[in-house]
Every structure is written in structure tokens, then in C-alpha cells.
Scaffold this motif. Structure first.
Motif, mmCIF file in Angstrom:
data_model
loop_
_atom_site.group_PDB
_atom_site.id
_atom_site.type_symbol
_atom_site.label_atom_id
_atom_site.label_comp_id
_atom_site.label_asym_id
_atom_site.label_seq_id
_atom_site.Cartn_x
_atom_site.Cartn_y
_atom_site.Cartn_z
ATOM 1 N N ALA A 70 0.999 -2.080 -0.152
ATOM 2 C CA ALA A 70 -0.566 -0.041 0.383
ATOM 3 C C ALA A 70 0.793 0.976 0.098
ATOM 4 C CB ALA A 70 -1.053 -0.247 1.360
ATOM 5 N N GLU A 71 2.026 0.841 1.048
ATOM 6 C CA GLU A 71 3.425 2.241 0.381
ATOM 7 C C GLU A 71 3.218 2.637 -0.708
ATOM 8 O OE1 GLU A 71 5.751 1.680 4.050
ATOM 9 O OE2 GLU A 71 3.575 2.057 5.434
ATOM 10 N N GLU A 72 3.988 1.228 -0.806
ATOM 11 C CA GLU A 72 4.434 1.851 -2.667
ATOM 12 C C GLU A 72 3.419 1.600 -3.613
ATOM 13 O OE1 GLU A 72 5.713 -1.715 -3.751
ATOM 14 O OE2 GLU A 72 7.787 -2.493 -1.917
ATOM 15 N N ALA A 73 1.900 1.356 -3.593
ATOM 16 C CA ALA A 73 0.844 2.053 -4.573
ATOM 17 C C ALA A 73 0.971 2.992 -4.157
ATOM 18 C CB ALA A 73 -0.034 1.567 -3.831
ATOM 19 N N ASP A 74 1.371 4.045 -3.034
ATOM 20 C CA ASP A 74 0.403 5.200 -2.110
ATOM 21 C C ASP A 74 1.596 6.395 -2.449
ATOM 22 O OD1 ASP A 74 -1.656 4.255 -1.808
ATOM 23 O OD2 ASP A 74 -1.416 4.340 -0.213
ATOM 24 N N ALA A 75 3.044 6.018 -2.829
ATOM 25 C CA ALA A 75 4.401 6.324 -2.956
ATOM 26 C C ALA A 75 3.672 7.185 -4.294
ATOM 27 C CB ALA A 75 5.444 6.175 -3.251
ATOM 28 N N PRO A 76 4.650 8.630 -4.970
ATOM 29 C CA PRO A 76 4.319 9.248 -6.272
ATOM 30 C C PRO A 76 5.423 8.535 -6.819
ATOM 31 C CG PRO A 76 5.569 10.726 -4.350
ATOM 32 C CD PRO A 76 4.910 9.282 -3.602
ATOM 33 N N PRO A 77 5.265 8.761 -8.000
ATOM 34 C CA PRO A 77 6.276 7.908 -9.349
ATOM 35 C C PRO A 77 7.673 8.389 -9.003
ATOM 36 C CG PRO A 77 4.439 9.080 -10.408
ATOM 37 C CD PRO A 77 4.222 9.233 -9.119
ATOM 38 N N ALA A 78 8.248 7.483 -9.426
ATOM 39 C CA ALA A 78 10.110 8.413 -9.296
ATOM 40 C C ALA A 78 9.891 8.543 -10.514
ATOM 41 C CB ALA A 78 10.755 7.287 -8.801
ATOM 42 N N ASP A 79 11.039 9.839 -11.003
ATOM 43 C CA ASP A 79 11.616 10.296 -12.018
ATOM 44 C C ASP A 79 12.710 9.020 -12.427
ATOM 45 O OD1 ASP A 79 12.264 11.384 -14.622
ATOM 46 O OD2 ASP A 79 13.244 13.408 -13.087
ATOM 47 N N PRO A 80 12.021 8.554 -13.495
ATOM 48 C CA PRO A 80 13.259 7.517 -14.148
ATOM 49 C C PRO A 80 14.909 7.895 -14.384
ATOM 50 C CG PRO A 80 11.788 7.299 -15.770
ATOM 51 C CD PRO A 80 11.083 8.423 -14.887
ATOM 52 N N ALA A 81 14.342 9.262 -15.279
ATOM 53 C CA ALA A 81 15.671 10.177 -14.861
ATOM 54 C C ALA A 81 16.720 9.832 -13.758
ATOM 55 C CB ALA A 81 15.860 11.052 -16.153
ATOM 56 N N ALA A 82 16.632 10.409 -13.494
ATOM 57 C CA ALA A 82 16.570 10.769 -11.837
ATOM 58 C C ALA A 82 17.509 9.510 -11.261
ATOM 59 C CB ALA A 82 15.807 11.345 -10.918
ATOM 60 N N GLU A 83 17.372 8.395 -11.244
ATOM 61 C CA GLU A 83 17.266 7.173 -10.345
ATOM 62 C C GLU A 83 18.425 6.417 -11.200
ATOM 63 O OE1 GLU A 83 14.348 3.880 -9.646
ATOM 64 O OE2 GLU A 83 13.220 5.569 -8.632
ATOM 65 N N PRO A 84 19.786 6.095 -11.002
ATOM 66 C CA PRO A 84 20.876 5.003 -12.008
ATOM 67 C C PRO A 84 19.603 4.054 -12.043
ATOM 68 C CG PRO A 84 20.812 4.960 -9.576
ATOM 69 C CD PRO A 84 20.029 5.934 -9.662
ATOM 70 N N ALA A 85 20.879 3.610 -13.796
ATOM 71 C CA ALA A 85 20.258 2.618 -14.159
ATOM 72 C C ALA A 85 20.161 1.339 -13.502
ATOM 73 C CB ALA A 85 20.732 1.983 -15.979
ATOM 74 N N ARG A 86 18.629 -0.079 -13.422
ATOM 75 C CA ARG A 86 19.330 -0.973 -12.464
ATOM 76 C C ARG A 86 18.311 -2.428 -12.890
ATOM 77 N NH1 ARG A 86 14.488 -0.625 -7.640
ATOM 78 N NH2 ARG A 86 13.588 1.240 -8.220
ATOM 79 N N ALA A 87 17.991 -2.775 -12.670
ATOM 80 C CA ALA A 87 16.642 -4.577 -13.456
ATOM 81 C C ALA A 87 15.348 -4.187 -13.074
ATOM 82 C CB ALA A 87 17.749 -5.865 -12.114
ATOM 83 N N VAL A 88 14.383 -3.693 -14.242
ATOM 84 C CA VAL A 88 13.481 -3.950 -13.368
ATOM 85 C C VAL A 88 12.919 -5.145 -13.089
ATOM 86 C CG1 VAL A 88 10.934 -3.606 -14.958
ATOM 87 C CG2 VAL A 88 13.306 -2.759 -15.756
#
Length: 140
Positions: A70-88
Motif C-alpha cells: 500500500a505504501e509503494e502504491a501510494d508513493a509518487p512515481p519516481a523520475d526514471p531519469a533521476a534514478e541510476p539504471a537498475r534491473a526492472v
């Protein structure tokens, strides 16, 4: 916390309470039988509370998992450009991706032949060619 009060979760809460109280009651019953002289009941008197503890543990783990989701679903979506590349990933499993093509290298022609493997393969092909035969009928 509202998600833990849906009809499905209420059924889980009720099931946990009923099972835990029932298992503890069965443990108390086994204690009363053990004190009356049934020595086998001492083992069951220990076993039933362990079952009750397991039910409570599984329920608590599921509640924690539901709250985390529920916390993950309520969290705002992260900016993919700001995060380092990692496995989906999806939950705890890696996401399905397109297959990677790998070039095949043919085996070396001068490889040492395994005589035991060749004999076993010949035996298997003979068994396949003679479906009614027993292994003792093999002529080789």
C-alpha cells in the motif's frame, strides 16, 4: 490501514483469531488429558500452541506485506531519469524482458569421444526400437 478492513481482510482477521484460539484451546485440552495420565498428550500439548504461533506469524507477515504494498502504491512515481539504471523488477521477481540472442559456436571436431556415453546411447536406441523387450534381452 483502510485496505486491511476490506471483506477479504476481515475474513483473514477472523480466521486468524478463530484458528489461534482454537489451537490454544486444543493445547489446553491436551494438557488436561496429559495430567489425567495420557503421556502422549504432553507432546500434543506443546504442539498446538506452536501451531497457534505459526498462524499468528503468517497473519502478521501478510499484514506487513499488504502495508508495504500500500505504501509503494501510494508513493509518487519516481523520475526514471533521476534514478541510476537498475534491473526492472515486479515485486520481488525480475521482470520479463526480451530474450537475448547468443551466437552458437560449434563444438570442436577433435573432441574425445566418450565410449561409455556412446554405448549407453546405443542401448537406449535399442530399447526404443524394441518396446516389448526387457533390459536383460539387450544383446550388447
Amino acid at each position: 490501514m483502510r485496505r486491511l478492513w476490506t471483506p477479504a481482510w476481515i475474513a483473514r482477521h477472523v480466521a486468524m483469531v478463530v484458528l489461534a484460539v482454537g489451537f490454544l484451546g486444543l493445547g489446553w485440552w491436551q494438557i488436561s488429558r496429559a495430567t489425567a495420565g495420557n503421556s502422549l498428550s504432553w507432546g500434543y500439548a506443546v504442539e498446538w500452541p506452536i501451531f497457534a504461533g505459526f498462524v499468528v506469524y503468517v497473519w502478521w507477515r501478510e499484514v506487513k506485506l499488504a502495508r508495504r504494498r500500500a505504501e509503494e502504491a501510494d508513493a509518487p512515481p519516481a523520475d526514471p531519469a533521476a534514478e541510476p539504471a537498475r534491473a526492472v523488477t515486479t515485486g520481488s521477481r525480475p521482470a520479463v524482458r526480451r530474450p537475448v540472442r547468443v551466437s552458437r559456436v560449434p563444438a570442436a571436431e577433435d573432441a574425445v569421444e566418450d565410449t561409455d556415453l556412446t554405448a549407453y546411447n546405443h542401448y537406449l536406441s535399442w530399447l526404443n526400437a524394441n518396446p516389448g523387450a526387457r533390459p536383460g534381452d539387450y544383446p550388447g
